[in-house]
Write an enzyme that holds these catalytic residues in place. Structure first.
Site, PDB file in Angstrom:
ATOM      1  N   ASP A   1      34.150  22.065  51.442  1.00 24.00           N
ATOM      2  CA  ASP A   1      34.727  21.868  53.476  1.00 24.00           C
ATOM      3  C   ASP A   1      33.756  20.474  53.633  1.00 24.00           C
ATOM      4  O   ASP A   1      32.936  20.181  53.621  1.00 24.00           O
ATOM      5  CB  ASP A   1      34.881  23.275  53.851  1.00 24.00           C
ATOM      6  CG  ASP A   1      35.719  22.449  55.289  1.00 24.00           C
ATOM      7  OD1 ASP A   1      36.869  22.514  54.749  1.00 24.00           O
ATOM      8  OD2 ASP A   1      34.613  22.812  55.984  1.00 24.00           O
ATOM      9  N   SER A   2      34.771  19.822  54.501  1.00 25.24           N
ATOM     10  CA  SER A   2      33.701  18.673  54.744  1.00 25.24           C
ATOM     11  C   SER A   2      34.483  17.983  55.930  1.00 25.24           C
ATOM     12  O   SER A   2      36.162  18.953  56.518  1.00 25.24           O
ATOM     13  CB  SER A   2      34.372  17.901  53.296  1.00 25.24           C
ATOM     14  OG  SER A   2      35.866  17.324  53.075  1.00 25.24           O
TER      15      SER A   2
ATOM     16  N   PHE B   1      39.585   7.904  51.465  1.00 24.27           N
ATOM     17  CA  PHE B   1      40.278   8.331  52.298  1.00 24.27           C
ATOM     18  C   PHE B   1      40.239   8.725  53.002  1.00 24.27           C
ATOM     19  O   PHE B   1      39.586   7.860  53.470  1.00 24.27           O
ATOM     20  CB  PHE B   1      41.652   9.908  51.178  1.00 24.27           C
ATOM     21  CG  PHE B   1      40.517  10.334  51.443  1.00 24.27           C
ATOM     22  CD1 PHE B   1      39.219  10.435  50.060  1.00 24.27           C
ATOM     23  CD2 PHE B   1      40.405  11.619  52.042  1.00 24.27           C
ATOM     24  CE1 PHE B   1      38.069  11.896  49.944  1.00 24.27           C
ATOM     25  CE2 PHE B   1      39.462  12.784  51.931  1.00 24.27           C
ATOM     26  CZ  PHE B   1      38.247  12.721  50.728  1.00 24.27           C
ATOM     27  N   GLY B   2      41.173   9.460  54.274  1.00 28.11           N
ATOM     28  CA  GLY B   2      40.120  10.015  55.434  1.00 28.11           C
ATOM     29  C   GLY B   2      40.314   8.984  56.887  1.00 28.11           C
ATOM     30  O   GLY B   2      40.486   7.819  56.923  1.00 28.11           O
TER      31      GLY B   2
ATOM     32  N   LYS C   1      40.838  14.527  47.301  1.00 30.33           N
ATOM     33  CA  LYS C   1      39.134  15.697  47.494  1.00 30.33           C
ATOM     34  C   LYS C   1      39.306  15.402  45.880  1.00 30.33           C
ATOM     35  O   LYS C   1      38.683  15.911  45.290  1.00 30.33           O
ATOM     36  CB  LYS C   1      40.053  16.621  48.530  1.00 30.33           C
ATOM     37  CG  LYS C   1      38.881  16.335  49.821  1.00 30.33           C
ATOM     38  CD  LYS C   1      38.209  17.152  50.397  1.00 30.33           C
ATOM     39  CE  LYS C   1      39.118  18.531  50.695  1.00 30.33           C
ATOM     40  NZ  LYS C   1      38.452  19.440  51.497  1.00 30.33           N
TER      41      LYS C   1
ATOM     42  N   THR D   1      41.526  23.724  46.409  1.00 32.52           N
ATOM     43  CA  THR D   1      41.803  22.594  47.209  1.00 32.52           C
ATOM     44  C   THR D   1      43.179  21.754  47.099  1.00 32.52           C
ATOM     45  O   THR D   1      43.441  21.938  45.693  1.00 32.52           O
ATOM     46  CB  THR D   1      40.860  21.276  47.071  1.00 32.52           C
ATOM     47  OG1 THR D   1      41.267  20.891  48.145  1.00 32.52           O
ATOM     48  CG2 THR D   1      40.865  20.614  45.639  1.00 32.52           C
TER      49      THR D   1
ATOM     50  N   ASN E   1      44.365  19.365  48.557  1.00 29.51           N
ATOM     51  CA  ASN E   1      44.271  17.693  49.211  1.00 29.51           C
ATOM     52  C   ASN E   1      43.974  17.422  47.738  1.00 29.51           C
ATOM     53  O   ASN E   1      43.181  16.710  47.057  1.00 29.51           O
ATOM     54  CB  ASN E   1      42.917  17.890  50.576  1.00 29.51           C
ATOM     55  CG  ASN E   1      42.536  16.046  50.872  1.00 29.51           C
ATOM     56  OD1 ASN E   1      42.742  15.507  49.829  1.00 29.51           O
ATOM     57  ND2 ASN E   1      42.202  16.232  51.711  1.00 29.51           N
TER      58      ASN E   1
HETATM   59  P1  IMP Z   1      38.870  19.219  54.058  1.00 30.04           P
HETATM   60  O1  IMP Z   1      37.760  19.624  53.829  1.00 30.04           O
HETATM   61  O2  IMP Z   1      39.886  20.296  53.486  1.00 30.04           O
HETATM   62  O3  IMP Z   1      38.942  20.402  55.916  1.00 30.04           O
HETATM   63  O4  IMP Z   1      38.961  18.867  54.736  1.00 30.04           O
HETATM   64  C1  IMP Z   1      38.527  16.992  55.498  1.00 30.04           C
HETATM   65  C2  IMP Z   1      38.853  16.313  56.277  1.00 30.04           C
HETATM   66  O5  IMP Z   1      37.789  15.655  56.587  1.00 30.04           O
HETATM   67  C3  IMP Z   1      40.019  15.197  55.448  1.00 30.04           C
HETATM   68  O6  IMP Z   1      41.111  15.182  55.807  1.00 30.04           O
HETATM   69  C4  IMP Z   1      39.496  14.493  55.635  1.00 30.04           C
HETATM   70  O7  IMP Z   1      40.032  13.415  56.309  1.00 30.04           O
HETATM   71  C5  IMP Z   1      37.682  14.406  56.280  1.00 30.04           C
HETATM   72  N1  IMP Z   1      36.679  13.763  55.153  1.00 30.04           N
HETATM   73  C6  IMP Z   1      36.737  14.595  53.895  1.00 30.04           C
HETATM   74  N2  IMP Z   1      35.056  14.366  53.399  1.00 30.04           N
HETATM   75  C7  IMP Z   1      35.625  12.584  53.706  1.00 30.04           C
HETATM   76  C8  IMP Z   1      35.499  11.541  52.651  1.00 30.04           C
HETATM   77  O8  IMP Z   1      34.422  11.319  51.710  1.00 30.04           O
HETATM   78  N3  IMP Z   1      35.848  10.279  53.555  1.00 30.04           N
HETATM   79  C9  IMP Z   1      35.916  10.111  54.688  1.00 30.04           C
HETATM   80  N4  IMP Z   1      37.316  11.314  54.960  1.00 30.04           N
HETATM   81  C10 IMP Z   1      36.621  12.586  54.762  1.00 30.04           C
END
Ligand code: IMP
Length: 195
Positions: free
Chosen positions: A68-69, A152-153, A9, A4, A6
């Site tokens: 992936d979340s 975050f997010g 993450k 990752t 991020n």
């Molecule tokens: P990806 O898994 O890199 O596609 O990104 C997942 C996106 O989902 C993140 O950038 C956040 O915006 C959101 N996200 C995933 N997990 C969380 C969390 O635990 N808290 C808040 N936002 C989350």
């Protein structure tokens, strides 16, 4: 290695994985100059996690863990879902722009219909082609305005079932104990211990 880019993450994944005594050393994408950027082209969380882990396992020759979340909002038909990281299309202040767009899109949604869940697929891909997959969910609801500074997010607008505060108002340990990522990784760690 943790597939990752991020930083938030990576921090959560490291924190959770280190609590399992797995006797593994974790490496980050930044430890491997030239590592490929992986486009998330699948329409499922596990599909995208596998794309990332397979590419990084191939590049480094090491077992790769990816997650992936995202957040699935009932009133938005399950969106942003796998598009959570890219929902607003912004390239700066991305987390804030994404969160503000969801707030805007749900401004008229009544309290009883503000259900949402965070979902996380966590996978490990080994150089011999073995793939372990796990998924975790955290159900809850979204607020009409942000609360809290941790996480975050979308954390500042998400209140898990059974709580009156957002995941951005929780300590790391509190969030990890109930979060989609915590659940998915605990299950993955169990599978890893059995290997
Ligand atoms: P990806 O898994 O890199 O596609 O990104 C997942 C996106 O989902 C993140 O950038 C956040 O915006 C959101 N996200 C995933 N997990 C969380 C969390 O635990 N808290 C808040 N936002 C989350």
């Amino acid at each position: 290695m943790l597939a990752t880019r991020n930083a938030h993450k990576a921090e959560e994944l490291t924190r959770i994985l280190e609590s399992f005594d797995l006797a593994v050393e974790l490496k980050l994408v930044s430890d491997f100059p030239g590592a490929p950027e992986v486009e998330e082209t699948e329409d499922s969380f596990s599909g995208n996690a596998l794309l990332k882990a397979r590419a990084l396992c191939r590049f480094t020759g090491l077992p790769a863990i990816a997650d992936d979340s995202g957040i699935c909002v009932d009133a938005l038909g399950g969106n942003p879902g796998v598009l959570s990281a890219r929902w607003s299309g912004a390239t700066e202040n991305v987390d804030t722009s994404n969160l503000e767009l969801v707030l805007q899109q749900t401004a008229d949604v009544p309290e009883a219909k503000r259900g949402a869940q965070f979902v996380c697929a966590a996978v490990v891909v080994f150089p011999d082609g073995t793939e372990l997959i796990s998924q975790g969910e955290m159900p809850g609801r979204i607020l009409i305005a942000p609360q809290g500074k941790n996480g975050f997010g979308y954390d500042p607008i998400f209140v898990p079932v059974g709580f009156t505060k957002t995941t951005a108002e929780m300590t790391s340990a509190e969030k990890d104990s109930i979060s989609h990522r915590g659940i998915a990784l605990r299950n993955l760690a169990e599978q890893l211990k059995g290997k």
